[in-house]
Design an enzyme around this catalytic site. Structure first.
Site, PDB file in Angstrom:
ATOM      1  N   ASN A  37       0.822  -1.210   0.000  1.00 23.30           N
ATOM      2  CA  ASN A  37       0.000   0.000   0.000  1.00 23.30           C
ATOM      3  C   ASN A  37       0.856   1.260   0.000  1.00 23.30           C
ATOM      4  O   ASN A  37       1.732   1.422   0.861  1.00 23.30           O
ATOM      5  CB  ASN A  37      -0.901   0.022   1.233  1.00 23.30           C
ATOM      6  CG  ASN A  37      -1.962  -1.049   1.166  1.00 23.30           C
ATOM      7  OD1 ASN A  37      -2.572  -1.264   0.125  1.00 23.30           O
ATOM      8  ND2 ASN A  37      -2.184  -1.736   2.270  1.00 23.30           N
ATOM      9  N   THR A  41       3.306   2.134   6.491  1.00 23.01           N
ATOM     10  CA  THR A  41       2.750   1.810   7.808  1.00 23.01           C
ATOM     11  C   THR A  41       1.885   2.926   8.367  1.00 23.01           C
ATOM     12  O   THR A  41       0.746   2.712   8.785  1.00 23.01           O
ATOM     13  CB  THR A  41       3.908   1.533   8.793  1.00 23.01           C
ATOM     14  OG1 THR A  41       4.779   0.563   8.229  1.00 23.01           O
ATOM     15  CG2 THR A  41       3.382   1.045  10.131  1.00 23.01           C
ATOM     16  N   CYS A  42       2.444   4.128   8.425  1.00 27.74           N
ATOM     17  CA  CYS A  42       1.749   5.232   9.098  1.00 27.74           C
ATOM     18  C   CYS A  42       0.373   5.453   8.499  1.00 27.74           C
ATOM     19  O   CYS A  42      -0.629   5.526   9.195  1.00 27.74           O
ATOM     20  CB  CYS A  42       2.586   6.509   8.990  1.00 27.74           C
ATOM     21  SG  CYS A  42       1.825   7.913   9.813  1.00 27.74           S
ATOM     22  N   HIS A 440      -4.567  33.105  27.160  1.00 21.00           N
ATOM     23  CA  HIS A 440      -5.456  32.594  28.209  1.00 21.00           C
ATOM     24  C   HIS A 440      -6.819  32.281  27.593  1.00 21.00           C
ATOM     25  O   HIS A 440      -7.307  33.073  26.784  1.00 21.00           O
ATOM     26  CB  HIS A 440      -5.627  33.652  29.312  1.00 21.00           C
ATOM     27  CG  HIS A 440      -6.643  33.249  30.334  1.00 21.00           C
ATOM     28  ND1 HIS A 440      -6.364  32.313  31.300  1.00 21.00           N
ATOM     29  CD2 HIS A 440      -7.943  33.621  30.507  1.00 21.00           C
ATOM     30  CE1 HIS A 440      -7.449  32.138  32.051  1.00 21.00           C
ATOM     31  NE2 HIS A 440      -8.431  32.914  31.587  1.00 21.00           N
TER      32      HIS A 440
HETATM   33  C1  LIG Z   1       0.122   0.910  15.281  1.00 24.94           C
HETATM   34  C2  LIG Z   1       1.151   1.949  14.990  1.00 24.94           C
HETATM   35  C3  LIG Z   1       0.924   3.250  15.355  1.00 24.94           C
HETATM   36  C4  LIG Z   1       1.872   4.229  15.108  1.00 24.94           C
HETATM   37  N1  LIG Z   1       1.624   5.509  15.498  1.00 24.94           N
HETATM   38  C5  LIG Z   1       2.554   6.463  15.270  1.00 24.94           C
HETATM   39  C6  LIG Z   1       2.315   7.803  15.671  1.00 24.94           C
HETATM   40  O1  LIG Z   1       1.273   8.125  16.222  1.00 24.94           O
HETATM   41  N2  LIG Z   1       3.261   8.726  15.398  1.00 24.94           N
HETATM   42  C7  LIG Z   1       4.442   8.396  14.767  1.00 24.94           C
HETATM   43  O2  LIG Z   1       5.267   9.269  14.549  1.00 24.94           O
HETATM   44  N3  LIG Z   1       4.690   7.126  14.388  1.00 24.94           N
HETATM   45  C8  LIG Z   1       3.783   6.158  14.626  1.00 24.94           C
HETATM   46  N4  LIG Z   1       4.034   4.876  14.218  1.00 24.94           N
HETATM   47  C9  LIG Z   1       5.317   4.582  13.525  1.00 24.94           C
HETATM   48  C10 LIG Z   1       5.212   4.987  12.048  1.00 24.94           C
HETATM   49  O3  LIG Z   1       4.125   4.340  11.454  1.00 24.94           O
HETATM   50  C11 LIG Z   1       6.506   4.671  11.302  1.00 24.94           C
HETATM   51  O4  LIG Z   1       7.582   5.160  12.037  1.00 24.94           O
HETATM   52  C12 LIG Z   1       6.442   5.347   9.931  1.00 24.94           C
HETATM   53  O5  LIG Z   1       5.464   4.725   9.150  1.00 24.94           O
HETATM   54  C13 LIG Z   1       7.780   5.413   9.226  1.00 24.94           C
HETATM   55  O6  LIG Z   1       7.922   4.379   8.390  1.00 24.94           O
HETATM   56  P1  LIG Z   1       8.923   4.354   7.157  1.00 24.94           P
HETATM   57  O7  LIG Z   1       8.953   5.611   6.393  1.00 24.94           O
HETATM   58  O8  LIG Z   1      10.195   3.859   7.670  1.00 24.94           O
HETATM   59  O9  LIG Z   1       8.280   3.204   6.246  1.00 24.94           O
HETATM   60  P2  LIG Z   1       6.834   2.446   6.280  1.00 24.94           P
HETATM   61  O10 LIG Z   1       5.808   3.479   6.569  1.00 24.94           O
HETATM   62  O11 LIG Z   1       6.971   1.307   7.148  1.00 24.94           O
HETATM   63  O12 LIG Z   1       6.718   2.070   4.772  1.00 24.94           O
HETATM   64  C14 LIG Z   1       7.571   1.162   4.144  1.00 24.94           C
HETATM   65  C15 LIG Z   1       6.990   0.799   2.785  1.00 24.94           C
HETATM   66  O13 LIG Z   1       7.930   0.000   2.087  1.00 24.94           O
HETATM   67  C16 LIG Z   1       7.253  -1.049   1.426  1.00 24.94           C
HETATM   68  N5  LIG Z   1       8.211  -2.124   1.197  1.00 24.94           N
HETATM   69  C17 LIG Z   1       8.848  -2.859   2.138  1.00 24.94           C
HETATM   70  N6  LIG Z   1       9.703  -3.721   1.555  1.00 24.94           N
HETATM   71  C18 LIG Z   1       9.594  -3.541   0.224  1.00 24.94           C
HETATM   72  C19 LIG Z   1      10.214  -4.133  -0.908  1.00 24.94           C
HETATM   73  N7  LIG Z   1      11.156  -5.065  -0.783  1.00 24.94           N
HETATM   74  N8  LIG Z   1       9.848  -3.705  -2.134  1.00 24.94           N
HETATM   75  C20 LIG Z   1       8.911  -2.724  -2.289  1.00 24.94           C
HETATM   76  N9  LIG Z   1       8.308  -2.124  -1.259  1.00 24.94           N
HETATM   77  C21 LIG Z   1       8.644  -2.516  -0.006  1.00 24.94           C
HETATM   78  C22 LIG Z   1       6.129  -1.407   2.379  1.00 24.94           C
HETATM   79  O14 LIG Z   1       5.068  -2.073   1.702  1.00 24.94           O
HETATM   80  C23 LIG Z   1       5.716  -0.037   2.904  1.00 24.94           C
HETATM   81  O15 LIG Z   1       4.711   0.534   2.100  1.00 24.94           O
HETATM   82  C24 LIG Z   1       3.091   3.881  14.450  1.00 24.94           C
HETATM   83  C25 LIG Z   1       3.320   2.562  14.046  1.00 24.94           C
HETATM   84  C26 LIG Z   1       2.372   1.600  14.326  1.00 24.94           C
HETATM   85  C27 LIG Z   1       2.636   0.198  13.892  1.00 24.94           C
END
Ligand SMILES: Cc1cc2nc3c(=O)[nH]c(=O)nc-3n(C[C@H](O)[C@H](O)[C@H](O)COP(=O)(O)OP(=O)(O)OC[C@H]3O[C@@H](n4cnc5c(N)ncnc54)[C@H](O)[C@@H]3O)c2cc1C
Length: 458
Positions: A37, A41-42, A440
């Site tokens: 997607n 994750t976020c 305030h």
């Molecule tokens: C339940 C939950 C709640 C959270 N709440 C918060 C919050 O309130 N505030 C906050 O700051 N953070 C929060 N986080 C953390 C936050 O979601 C992550 O830190 C953020 O998404 C950063 O992720 P990223 O940019 O590293 O990659 P991600 O967002 O993890 O995205 C990685 C992408 O790479 C893709 N991918 C992976 N491997 C491959 C591959 N080999 N080939 C092609 N595509 C690939 C995946 O499909 C994904 O789309 C939360 C996390 C969770 C699990």
């Protein structure tokens, strides 16, 4: 045949898309690869959907408290199908936004599939071979499934699969009493489920100071969440339509039965299936890609940004990684990871806003410091709102008067803490906050009063 690009971005989390856009804006040819997607994750299974659930749960909670405010309601009922539909609509809007953004990039080409390195400058996806001098890894992480006896024999939920749930669990067992687990625990309790949080350590969110852990525990317990601490020997087994969990708790019954189990015990990086060995990219013992202070891996021309580099675990740290790499590549601006001040929120209600060092860390470092703490019951705005749980505290350096850290667990704590964060970032003393006139009635107007209480940290 191998297609040549100027840059390849693997993963569309919180930093890859922005970097892809910067390449495209420069007229460079960029490939963007996403296996699932857009938005990662976020957007899909993290921050955005959890905060929509937390928002629905807050409304249910306040509706139950309505009479306290002189407002009558009928009996409060939560329709999980509509809660989920609201969440899905908000998520879809963000995901579609990232998707059309990437698909519309000038000079960009989107690949939907799993990317793997075949060499230091080559990547394969869906049988296509791509090459570029610059490759960005933004593959994020996924839920860690602990090696708990019996886990392979029972159905369990993670932060991803719980997003498909549109029914109320009769009894949700949340394994993990930290940031992710507690948000789900409180939300589902407020939706009407029985909830038990099972935590291995002897307190919740053990990274925080004891007073933060204890207050959060009390807030959740007062809402009827059962909290089992010190659960050192967890195991699970099927039990009719549910799951039976054995604990090794210092208090409470040794075995509990739940209808659903949510695993929230941590994350692991998406680095194991990337073919990193083919490119010679180094990782640490946990699989996080090793990077320097500017997100460069050990291989020339390859950067790792976001959760996969283990230098942050938040959306804002991932986005900051993008800013660092973009500044270094395009702007001749040597921004660094070490420039950023740790900051994050815990989005239970009331929320926790945390910046800098904890009080415990300051003491462990032996820094001469002053500290102040005030309960939220002293804050006029919190009393007016009828939301007085929690406290605010701040620690400052006794000599430089600079703020070392703060925790605001209370109404709007996640927002208010930024008043301190910006002053820290500017390298200014706490007296800048003390001498500023605030609006305030707000929670932030209380910060100068809090600072009047600074005393030597024992
Ligand atoms: C339940 C939950 C709640 C959270 N709440 C918060 C919050 O309130 N505030 C906050 O700051 N953070 C929060 N986080 C953390 C936050 O979601 C992550 O830190 C953020 O998404 C950063 O992720 P990223 O940019 O590293 O990659 P991600 O967002 O993890 O995205 C990685 C992408 O790479 C893709 N991918 C992976 N491997 C491959 C591959 N080999 N080939 C092609 N595509 C690939 C995946 O499909 C994904 O789309 C939360 C996390 C969770 C699990």
């Amino acid at each position: 045949m191998t297609e040549k690009f100027d840059a390849i971005v693997i993963g569309t989390g919180q930093s890859g898309p922005s970097l892809a856009e910067r390449f495209a804006q420069r007229g460079q040819k960029v490939a963007v690869i996403e296996r699932k997607n857009f938005g990662g994750t976020c957007v899909n299974v993290g921050c955005i959907p959890t905060k929509t659930l937390v928002a629905s749960a807050y409304v249910a909670h306040m509706a139950r408290r309505a009479a306290e405010y002189g407002v009558d309601t009928g009996e409060v009922a939560v329709d999980m199908k509509r809660v989920k539909a609201r969440k899905d609509a908000i998520v879809a809007r963000s995901r579609d936004g990232v998707t059309s953004w990437m698909e519309g990039l000038p000079n960009g080409k989107v690949y939907r599939g799993h990317a793997r390195f075949t060499g230091p400058k080559t990547v394969s996806v869906n049988g296509a071979n791509l090459t570029a001098d610059k490759i960005i890894i933004n593959t994020g992480g996924r839920a860690l499934v602990p090696p708990m006896p019996g886990i392979d024999k029972v159905p369990y939920l993670t932060n991803s699969t719980i997003m498909d749930l549109d029914v109320l669990p009769e009894h949700l067992l949340v394994v993990g009493g930290s940031y992710i687990g507690l948000e789900f625990a409180q939300a589902y309790r407020r939706f009407g489920a029985r909830v038990t949080v099972v935590e291995m350590a002897d307190r919740l969110i053990a990274r925080e100071d004891e007073d933060v852990s204890d207050t959060v525990r009390k807030i959740l317990a007062d809402e009827g969440i059962d909290i089992r601490l010190g659960a050192k020997c967890l195991s699970v087994e099927p039990d009719g339509k549910g799951v039976s969990m054995s604990l090794d708790c210092s208090t409470g019954a040794p075995k509990i039965r739940g209808s659903h189990v949510l695993l929230a015990v941590g994350r692991r990086p998406n680095s194991d299936d990337l073919g990193l060995d083919k490119a010679g990219i180094a990782t640490d013992a946990k699989g996080y890609i090793t990077v320097d202070d500017q997100c460069r891996t050990n291989v020339e021309g390859i950067w790792a940004i976001g959760d996969v580099n283990g230098r942050g675990a938040f959306t804002h740290t991932s986005y900051n990684d993008y800013e660092i790499v973009a500044a270094n590549i395009f702007d001749n601006d040597p921004r660094r990871i070490s420039d950023r001040i740790p900051c994050y929120g815990l989005f239970v209600d009331p929320p926790l806003g945390r910046i800098g060092m904890t009080e415990r860390e300051v003491k462990a470092k032996g820094v001469k410091a002053l500290a102040a703490k005030r309960m939220m019951t002293s804050v006029g705005r919190a009393r007016e709102r009828g939301e007085t749980l929690g406290f605010m505290k701040v620690v400052v350096d006794a000599e430089t008067r600079k703020i070392l850290g703060a925790a605001i667990l209370g109404l709007n704590g996640d927002e208010v803490v930024h008043a301190f964060l910006d002053v820290m970032s500017a390298g200014l003393p706490y007296t800048v906050v003390s001498r500023t006139v605030h609006i305030h009635p707000t929670v932030a107007e209380y910060l100068p009063t809090l600072l009047e209480d600074l005393k030597t940290l024992a």
